[in-house]
Enzyme design. Structure first.
Site, PDB file in Angstrom:
ATOM      1  N   LYS A 180       0.809  -1.227   0.000  1.00  0.00           N
ATOM      2  CA  LYS A 180       0.000   0.000   0.000  1.00  0.00           C
ATOM      3  C   LYS A 180       0.843   1.277   0.000  1.00  0.00           C
ATOM      4  CE  LYS A 180      -4.077  -2.034   2.202  1.00  0.00           C
ATOM      5  NZ  LYS A 180      -5.077  -1.883   3.274  1.00  0.00           N
ATOM      6  N   ALA A 211      -3.017   0.496   9.359  1.00  0.00           N
ATOM      7  CA  ALA A 211      -4.468   0.268   9.315  1.00  0.00           C
ATOM      8  C   ALA A 211      -5.209   1.364  10.060  1.00  0.00           C
ATOM      9  CB  ALA A 211      -4.802  -1.097   9.898  1.00  0.00           C
ATOM     10  N   TYR A 218     -11.083  -9.997  10.968  1.00  0.00           N
ATOM     11  CA  TYR A 218     -12.255 -10.868  11.059  1.00  0.00           C
ATOM     12  C   TYR A 218     -11.793 -12.316  11.032  1.00  0.00           C
ATOM     13  CZ  TYR A 218     -11.694 -11.440   5.996  1.00  0.00           C
ATOM     14  OH  TYR A 218     -11.178 -11.712   4.749  1.00  0.00           O
TER      15      TYR A 218
END
EC number: 1.1.1.25
Length: 268
Positions: free
Chosen positions: A65, A131, A212
């Site tokens: 990223k 993040a 998750y």
């Protein structure tokens, strides 16, 4: 047919192709979306080649990223604030445009799918990595009364707090309860939990984990055992994908049913 892809390393596990195939079917868009295994040495060339061969848009995931950010000719405001890019498209004049849809994807999941409001709330964010940096501006746009970033290394939290005009703390120094607690550390995936005091949880606290997993993350299990409800980041994954899809196709897909569908597949 228009070509799209997600590039990362590792990438075989990615749910993005099935998510975007569902979006395409739902919105009656003709496109093909695949995975692209990123090469640590040749990443930039892979991006150049993808667009040179007619590719329309790329999603970028770990660990590329920041490198995608550095490649861009033009950046969205939220990409600039995040210091990272997860969505690329080539503009008509040949400029590489970069955006970051992670934060807005998470906020939309929390506000729309889970009907939680940030307005006037005390928000605690755990972790100070990339993040967390990517979600801070969209959270602040929702007008919480305060945002505190807690991290093992307070200095890292302080850098973000200074940049985004919020507060920094160690885990030990946190006091009182918070309305919304967001776990932005990846520790819960490996079964670890930051040293959190129970007093952080009040009667109205709601928790969110950006990660998750099939059986719920350690952080959410910790909250649930103390009577506090929450949600994991599966909806964030779908939400950031929907935002990227909108950027590319100018059509916004519906996400709630797809999150439920993916959840059911995980439980099988």
């Amino acid at each position: 047919m228009d070509q799209y892809a997600v590039v990362g390393n590792p990438i075989a596990h990615s749910k993005s192709p099935s998510i975007h195939a569902e979006f395409a079917q739902q919105t009656q868009q003709l496109l093909n979306y695949k995975t692209l295994l990123g090469d640590e040495l040749q990443f930039e060339q892979q991006v150049v080649d993808f667009f040179a061969q007619g590719g329309k848009g790329l999603n970028v995931t770990v660990p590329f990223k920041e490198r995608a950010y550095a490649m861009c000719d033009v950046l969205s405001q939220r990409a600039k604030q995040a210091g990272a890019v997860n969505t690329l498209l080539m503009s008509k004049n040949g400029d590489l445009f970069g955006d970051n849809t992670d934060g807005v994807g998470m906020v939309r999941d929390i506000v729309v799918n889970h009907r939680q409001s940030f307005a006037g709330k005390r928000v605690l964010i755990l972790g100070a990595g990339g993040a967390v940096r990517g979600v801070l501006e969209p959270i602040l746009d929702e007008k919480p009364v305060s945002v505190t970033i807690a991290n093992r290394t307070v200095e890292k939290a302080q850098v973000l707090a200074d940049h985004f005009a919020c507060s920094a703390s160690s885990f030990e120094a946190l006091e009182g309860s918070f309305d919304i607690i967001i776990n932005g550390t990846s520790a819960s995936l490996s079964g670890h939990l930051p040293p959190l005091k129970e007093e952080l949880l009040g009667e109205q606290t709601w928790c969110y984990d950006m990660m998750y997993g099939k059986h719920g993350t350690v952080f959410l299990q910790w909250a649930e055992q103390r009577g506090v409800k929450g949600a994991d980041g599966l909806g964030m994954l779908v939400g950031q994908a929907a935002e990227a899809f909108y950027l590319w196709r100018q059509v916004r897909p519906e996400t709630t049913a797809l999150v439920d569908q993916l959840r059911a597949q995980m439980d099988d």
